[in-house]
Design a protein around this motif. Structure first.
Motif, short mmCIF file in Angstrom:
data_model
loop_
_atom_site.label_atom_id
_atom_site.label_comp_id
_atom_site.label_asym_id
_atom_site.label_seq_id
_atom_site.Cartn_x
_atom_site.Cartn_y
_atom_site.Cartn_z
N VAL A 194 -12.75 -0.32 -50.63
CA VAL A 194 -13.33 0.41 -49.50
C VAL A 194 -14.77 -0.05 -49.33
N HIS A 195 -15.05 -0.73 -48.22
CA HIS A 195 -16.35 -1.37 -48.03
C HIS A 195 -17.03 -0.82 -46.77
N THR A 196 -18.36 -0.66 -46.85
CA THR A 196 -19.13 -0.07 -45.75
C THR A 196 -20.06 -1.11 -45.15
N ILE A 197 -20.09 -1.16 -43.82
CA ILE A 197 -21.07 -1.94 -43.06
C ILE A 197 -21.96 -0.93 -42.33
N LEU A 198 -23.21 -0.80 -42.76
CA LEU A 198 -24.09 0.24 -42.23
C LEU A 198 -25.31 -0.38 -41.58
N GLN A 199 -25.58 -0.01 -40.32
CA GLN A 199 -26.74 -0.50 -39.59
C GLN A 199 -27.69 0.65 -39.31
N VAL A 200 -28.97 0.46 -39.67
CA VAL A 200 -29.97 1.51 -39.51
C VAL A 200 -31.30 0.87 -39.13
N ASP A 201 -32.19 1.65 -38.52
CA ASP A 201 -33.44 1.07 -38.02
C ASP A 201 -34.50 0.88 -39.09
N ASN A 202 -34.57 1.77 -40.09
CA ASN A 202 -35.61 1.61 -41.12
C ASN A 202 -35.23 2.33 -42.40
N LEU A 203 -36.02 2.12 -43.46
CA LEU A 203 -35.73 2.69 -44.77
C LEU A 203 -35.87 4.20 -44.78
N SER A 204 -36.79 4.72 -43.97
CA SER A 204 -37.00 6.16 -43.94
C SER A 204 -35.73 6.89 -43.53
N ASN A 205 -35.03 6.40 -42.51
CA ASN A 205 -33.80 7.05 -42.07
C ASN A 205 -32.64 6.81 -43.03
N LEU A 206 -32.69 5.75 -43.80
CA LEU A 206 -31.65 5.52 -44.80
C LEU A 206 -31.77 6.53 -45.94
N SER A 207 -32.97 7.07 -46.15
CA SER A 207 -33.19 7.99 -47.26
C SER A 207 -32.53 9.35 -47.05
N ARG A 208 -31.84 9.55 -45.93
CA ARG A 208 -31.14 10.82 -45.70
C ARG A 208 -29.93 10.97 -46.62
N ILE A 209 -29.53 9.89 -47.27
CA ILE A 209 -28.46 9.98 -48.27
C ILE A 209 -29.06 9.62 -49.62
N ASP A 210 -28.37 9.97 -50.70
CA ASP A 210 -28.91 9.78 -52.04
C ASP A 210 -28.78 8.35 -52.55
N SER A 211 -27.87 7.58 -51.97
CA SER A 211 -27.58 6.25 -52.52
C SER A 211 -28.81 5.35 -52.54
N PRO A 212 -29.11 4.75 -53.67
CA PRO A 212 -30.22 3.78 -53.72
C PRO A 212 -29.81 2.48 -53.04
N LEU A 213 -30.77 1.61 -52.87
CA LEU A 213 -30.48 0.34 -52.20
C LEU A 213 -29.50 -0.52 -53.00
N GLN A 214 -29.37 -0.24 -54.30
CA GLN A 214 -28.50 -1.06 -55.14
C GLN A 214 -27.04 -1.01 -54.72
N VAL A 215 -26.63 0.00 -53.94
CA VAL A 215 -25.22 0.06 -53.54
C VAL A 215 -24.92 -0.95 -52.43
N PHE A 216 -25.96 -1.63 -51.93
CA PHE A 216 -25.76 -2.65 -50.90
C PHE A 216 -26.05 -4.02 -51.51
N ASP A 217 -24.98 -4.69 -51.94
CA ASP A 217 -25.15 -6.02 -52.52
C ASP A 217 -25.57 -7.03 -51.46
N HIS A 218 -25.14 -6.80 -50.22
CA HIS A 218 -25.47 -7.69 -49.10
C HIS A 218 -26.45 -6.98 -48.18
N LYS A 219 -27.60 -7.60 -47.94
CA LYS A 219 -28.60 -7.00 -47.06
C LYS A 219 -28.96 -8.00 -45.95
N VAL A 220 -28.96 -7.52 -44.72
CA VAL A 220 -29.45 -8.30 -43.59
C VAL A 220 -30.72 -7.60 -43.10
N VAL A 221 -31.85 -8.27 -43.23
CA VAL A 221 -33.13 -7.65 -42.88
C VAL A 221 -33.73 -8.38 -41.69
N LEU A 222 -34.14 -7.58 -40.70
CA LEU A 222 -34.80 -8.13 -39.52
C LEU A 222 -36.28 -7.75 -39.57
N GLN A 223 -37.00 -7.92 -38.46
CA GLN A 223 -38.43 -7.63 -38.44
C GLN A 223 -38.69 -6.19 -38.90
#
Length: 376
Positions: free
Chosen positions: A291-320
């Motif tokens: 079960v794999h998740t593709i999640l798109q969000v505008d910034n780190l602040s809004n990602l913090s609404r869930i408890d999961s640390p960044l480590q649960v995302f092995d693949h990261k696509v970072v823009l400006q």
């Protein structure tokens, strides 16, 4: 260097021999340090547009002038004989042109659809590498822990497009009836991209029967998240050590606009919402059982609404993004320098970071959507 007519930022691969310090610093970042002392025949090779983290010291081959003259003479004779030889297509990089995901240069192991990911994984292609490469930039989805994709930062239309094409590659990489797709779309209803997920899956009902789900309302999101969580628990409870599970893909577009993920205020402080708790569970427990998740969000602040640390995302696509967020995500400020004022094409640039394989690649995401009618 200063009189060059081609903008230096368009040249990712740079080879600099012994030169004046002022010329060297314009091509290779030195961060205030003095330029290295290079011996005759030595050079600095940099494939990341001059980034100080990519400098490699190279010693070039030595060819006497006599050998060079002989080689040039032989080449002229060869051309004069007009012999037939295989033509290799010239590589041309056009900064303003976005690649079409239908023209993707795939690795051989990803050209055929699969029933199960296997060791090669399902190829989720993200765009065209800025450096010369035989294949496009790819996140390989395998049944391994943390094998989720995070797309973060940049202009909304660019980031959302990357997330949506990622879902399309997941669709195309799976054999008939071998996967389920859950799509939670929070993009603005008047946005041109809002209808893309449904258009991308129109005509595929016979391929993935009863396995395509769309949600945007709170009740729909809770129902789908609970359904996915129950499936994960069922898979984790199986006693068959050799069990193989069909893939489930959860795609979330414009996560920051999903109000059901907002933290809830209590007298003890902010509390993760029910939807956020369910998503956190899926991110942590899902990848090992397909079960794999593709999640798109505008910034780190809004990602913090869930408890999961960044480590649960092995693949990261970072823009400006800000330098602070860039350092947290990829251990480099590189993503804070993607956008260049007065150069519109620079908004179509991103970095792909693979945490487990220590990979950082600059690329140009796919542009045009080209839907094909599925005929079975």
């Amino acid at each position: 260097v200063s009189g060059a007519t081609v903008p230096r930022d368009l040249i990712a691969n740079r080879i600099v021999f012994r030169a004046k310090p002022s010329d060297f610093s314009q091509l290779i970042e030195t961060r205030g340090r003095t330029a290295p002392l290079l011996a005759t025949g030595e050079c600095i090779y940099n494939s990341q547009s001059g980034s100080e983290y990519d400098n490699r010291l190279i010693r070039s081959f030595f060819f006497p002038k006599k050998d060079i003259d002989t080689l040039l003479t032989d080449l002229l004779r060869f051309a004069a004989r007009n012999q037939n030889f295989e033509h290799v297509e010239t590589l041309v990089f056009r900064s303003n042109d976005l690649p079409n995901y239908r023209d993707c240069k795939m690795a051989e192991q990803h050209t055929a659809a699969k029933e199960f990911p296997g060791s090669d994984g399902i190829g989720i292609y993200l765009g065209e590498s800025i450096a010369i490469s035989d294949v496009d930039v790819c996140a390989a989805i395998r049944n391994e822990s943390n094998n989720n994709i995070l797309i973060i930062g940049g202009e909304p239309d660019v980031a959302e497009r990357i997330a949506m094409t990622s879902t399309m590659f997941a669709r195309d990489g799976q054999k008939n009836k071998s996967a389920s797709f859950y799509m939670m779309n929070f993009t603005e209803s008047y946005d041109a991209l809002n209808s893309v997920p449904k258009e991308a899956f129109s005509g595929f009902e016979s391929v993935f029967p009863d396995a395509i789900h769309f949600a945007s309302k709170k009740s729909e999101v809770l129902e789908d998240l609970n359904e996915i969580k129950a499936e994960i628990e069922k898979r984790e409870a199986t006693e068959d050590e050799d069990a193989r599970f069909h893939s489930i893909y959860l795609s979330i577009y414009a996560f920051q606009r999903g109000v059901m993920f907002d933290q809830e205020a209590t007298k003890y402080g902010a509390k993760v919402s029910e939807s956020g708790t369910l998503l956190d569970y899926i991110l942590k427990h899902g990848p090992m059982v397909g079960v794999h998740t593709i999640l798109q969000v505008d910034n780190l602040s809004n990602l913090s609404r869930i408890d999961s640390p960044l480590q649960v995302f092995d693949h990261k696509v970072v823009l400006q993004m800000s330098e602070r967020d860039s350092n947290r995500l990829i251990d480099s400020p590189a993503a804070s320098r993607l956008f260049v004022l007065n150069r519109p094409s620079s908004k179509f640039r991103a970095y792909y970071c693979n945490t487990s394989r220590n990979t950082l690649i600059k690329f140009k995401p796919y542009g045009k959507f080209d839907f094909e009618t599925y005929e079975g």
